[in-house]
Design a protein around this motif. Structure first.
Motif, short mmCIF file in Angstrom:
data_model
loop_
_atom_site.label_atom_id
_atom_site.label_comp_id
_atom_site.label_asym_id
_atom_site.label_seq_id
_atom_site.Cartn_x
_atom_site.Cartn_y
_atom_site.Cartn_z
N ALA A 297 -33.62 31.55 4.59
CA ALA A 297 -33.38 31.36 3.15
C ALA A 297 -32.51 30.13 2.90
O ALA A 297 -32.76 29.35 1.97
CB ALA A 297 -32.71 32.61 2.57
N ALA A 298 -31.49 29.95 3.74
CA ALA A 298 -30.62 28.78 3.60
C ALA A 298 -31.40 27.50 3.85
O ALA A 298 -31.23 26.50 3.12
CB ALA A 298 -29.45 28.89 4.59
N GLU A 299 -32.25 27.53 4.87
CA GLU A 299 -33.05 26.33 5.17
C GLU A 299 -34.03 26.05 4.04
O GLU A 299 -34.28 24.89 3.68
CB GLU A 299 -33.79 26.53 6.50
CG GLU A 299 -32.89 26.56 7.72
CD GLU A 299 -32.14 25.25 7.91
OE1 GLU A 299 -32.72 24.18 7.61
OE2 GLU A 299 -30.98 25.29 8.34
N LYS A 300 -34.61 27.12 3.45
CA LYS A 300 -35.54 26.92 2.33
C LYS A 300 -34.83 26.30 1.14
O LYS A 300 -35.39 25.44 0.44
CB LYS A 300 -36.16 28.27 1.93
CG LYS A 300 -37.23 28.76 2.89
CD LYS A 300 -37.85 30.06 2.38
CE LYS A 300 -38.99 30.52 3.28
NZ LYS A 300 -39.60 31.78 2.80
N ALA A 301 -33.59 26.76 0.89
CA ALA A 301 -32.81 26.20 -0.21
C ALA A 301 -32.54 24.71 0.02
O ALA A 301 -32.62 23.90 -0.91
CB ALA A 301 -31.49 26.96 -0.34
N LYS A 302 -32.22 24.36 1.25
CA LYS A 302 -31.99 22.95 1.59
C LYS A 302 -33.27 22.13 1.37
O LYS A 302 -33.23 21.03 0.82
CB LYS A 302 -31.54 22.82 3.02
CG LYS A 302 -30.14 23.34 3.30
CD LYS A 302 -29.78 23.16 4.76
CE LYS A 302 -28.39 23.72 5.07
NZ LYS A 302 -28.05 23.57 6.52
N VAL A 303 -34.39 22.70 1.81
CA VAL A 303 -35.67 22.00 1.64
C VAL A 303 -35.98 21.81 0.16
O VAL A 303 -36.44 20.73 -0.26
CB VAL A 303 -36.80 22.79 2.34
CG1 VAL A 303 -38.16 22.20 1.97
CG2 VAL A 303 -36.62 22.76 3.86
N GLN A 304 -35.73 22.87 -0.66
CA GLN A 304 -35.99 22.78 -2.10
C GLN A 304 -35.13 21.70 -2.73
O GLN A 304 -35.59 20.92 -3.58
CB GLN A 304 -35.71 24.14 -2.74
CG GLN A 304 -35.96 24.19 -4.24
CD GLN A 304 -37.41 23.95 -4.59
OE1 GLN A 304 -38.31 24.22 -3.80
NE2 GLN A 304 -37.65 23.42 -5.78
N MET A 305 -33.85 21.66 -2.35
CA MET A 305 -32.93 20.67 -2.91
C MET A 305 -33.38 19.25 -2.54
O MET A 305 -33.40 18.35 -3.38
CB MET A 305 -31.52 20.92 -2.38
CG MET A 305 -30.47 19.95 -2.92
SD MET A 305 -28.82 20.31 -2.27
CE MET A 305 -29.06 19.94 -0.52
N LEU A 306 -33.76 19.07 -1.28
CA LEU A 306 -34.22 17.75 -0.85
C LEU A 306 -35.53 17.38 -1.54
O LEU A 306 -35.75 16.20 -1.87
CB LEU A 306 -34.40 17.74 0.67
CG LEU A 306 -33.11 17.85 1.49
CD1 LEU A 306 -33.44 17.96 2.97
CD2 LEU A 306 -32.22 16.63 1.25
#
Length: 287
Positions: free
Chosen positions: A218-227
């Motif tokens: 979930a944390a990695e998905k959030a980072k991907v979404q932000m980027l």
């Protein structure tokens, strides 16, 4: 494994610590069983440098335990622990007699024979494994079982040994028969509980691990979404900048075209003026 060294009658050490004839006996048994299509596992399968307790994990998946009996067998605490674990997990034990004591008695049937096993048992008195450890000693005749039927008979009976004649093919038949009988018997409730407990522990560990992985995912998905959003903004900025640059270029091209057209008009007008002025200024000679 029966290390052959100067303390057992040899003039010099023949084997390294923990090595000896027992390893060769084990290898002999393994090769015959595997040729017959019977899967097996021994300490020889544990690579050097790894913890030998991995043997216990394999043991819990087995149906039959083959014990290679020699004087060294009863001097080894790990051998006792392996037999104890086999009993706790309901394995059928087949003792194979390979060596006798120096006086011709069966292994362990000498003064002080089995002292290491008895010492290991005494350290378990009062613990959850006390009864299983006691029964293990009785099975190998290091304690009296009071006619409870715990005693195991070796193959072959002393004074013969597995080295006297070829008994390996008979062993294969016996192992197959034991496996068939084991498959027909219900699994002991204690084993079911133990297996269930292990499965529950494994499931709990996997659940925790899965939860941690889910959080990390979930944390990695959030980072991907932000980027992704930042990249989209940059794309918009770039598109706007490119549109502005295209507009400026179009204006420059239009201005340049106008300047070229004006220049062409001026050049055309200048050429016509030169032609008119040159004709009126010409001088003709007189007669």
């Amino acid at each position: 494994t029966g290390t052959r060294n100067k303390w057992t009658g040899y003039s010099s050490d023949l084997d390294g610590e923990g090595c000896g004839p027992g390893m060769m006996y084990a290898d002999l048994i393994v090769r015959h069983l595997e040729r017959a299509g019977i899967a097996c596992f021994t300490g020889l399968h544990v690579e050097g440098g790894n913890n030998w307790h991995v043997y216990f994990k394999k043991l819990r998946q087995a149906k039959v335990m083959i014990a290679i009996m020699s004087p060294a067998f009863f001097k080894s605490v790990p051998c006792f622990k392996e037999q104890l674990e086999a009993r706790k997990n309901g394995l059928q034990v087949i003792p194979l007699l390979f060596e006798l004591e120096e006086n011709g008695n069966p292994p362990g049937a000498v003064e002080g024979g089995g002292a290491k096993w008895i010492e290991a048992y005494e350290s378990m008195v009062g613990g959850e494994d006390e009864q299983a450890a006691h029964d293990t000693l009785c099975a190998f005749r290091l304690k009296d079982d009071n006619d409870k039927g715990l005693k195991l008979n070796s193959e072959p009976a002393p004074p013969n040994t597995m080295l006297d004649r070829d008994l390996l093919f008979k062993l294969i038949t016996r192992v197959r028969k034991t496996l068939d009988e084991s498959a027909a018997q219900p699994v002991p409730a204690a084993n079911v509980r133990a297996a269930s407990s292990e499965n529950e522990e494994q499931l709990a560990a996997e659940t925790v691990n899965s939860s941690e992985i889910s959080k990390e995912l979930a944390a990695e998905k959030a980072k991907v979404q932000m980027l992704t959003e930042k990249l989209a903004d940059k794309d918009k900025e770039l598109a706007a900048a490119q549109a502005e640059q295209a507009k400026e270029r179009d204006l420059l091209v239009s201005s340049l075209d106008q300047m070229r057209a004006r220049l062409a008009e001026l050049e055309a007008a200048g050429g016509a003026s030169k032609k008119q002025g040159g004709s009126s200024a010409r001088v003709h000679p007189g007669p």
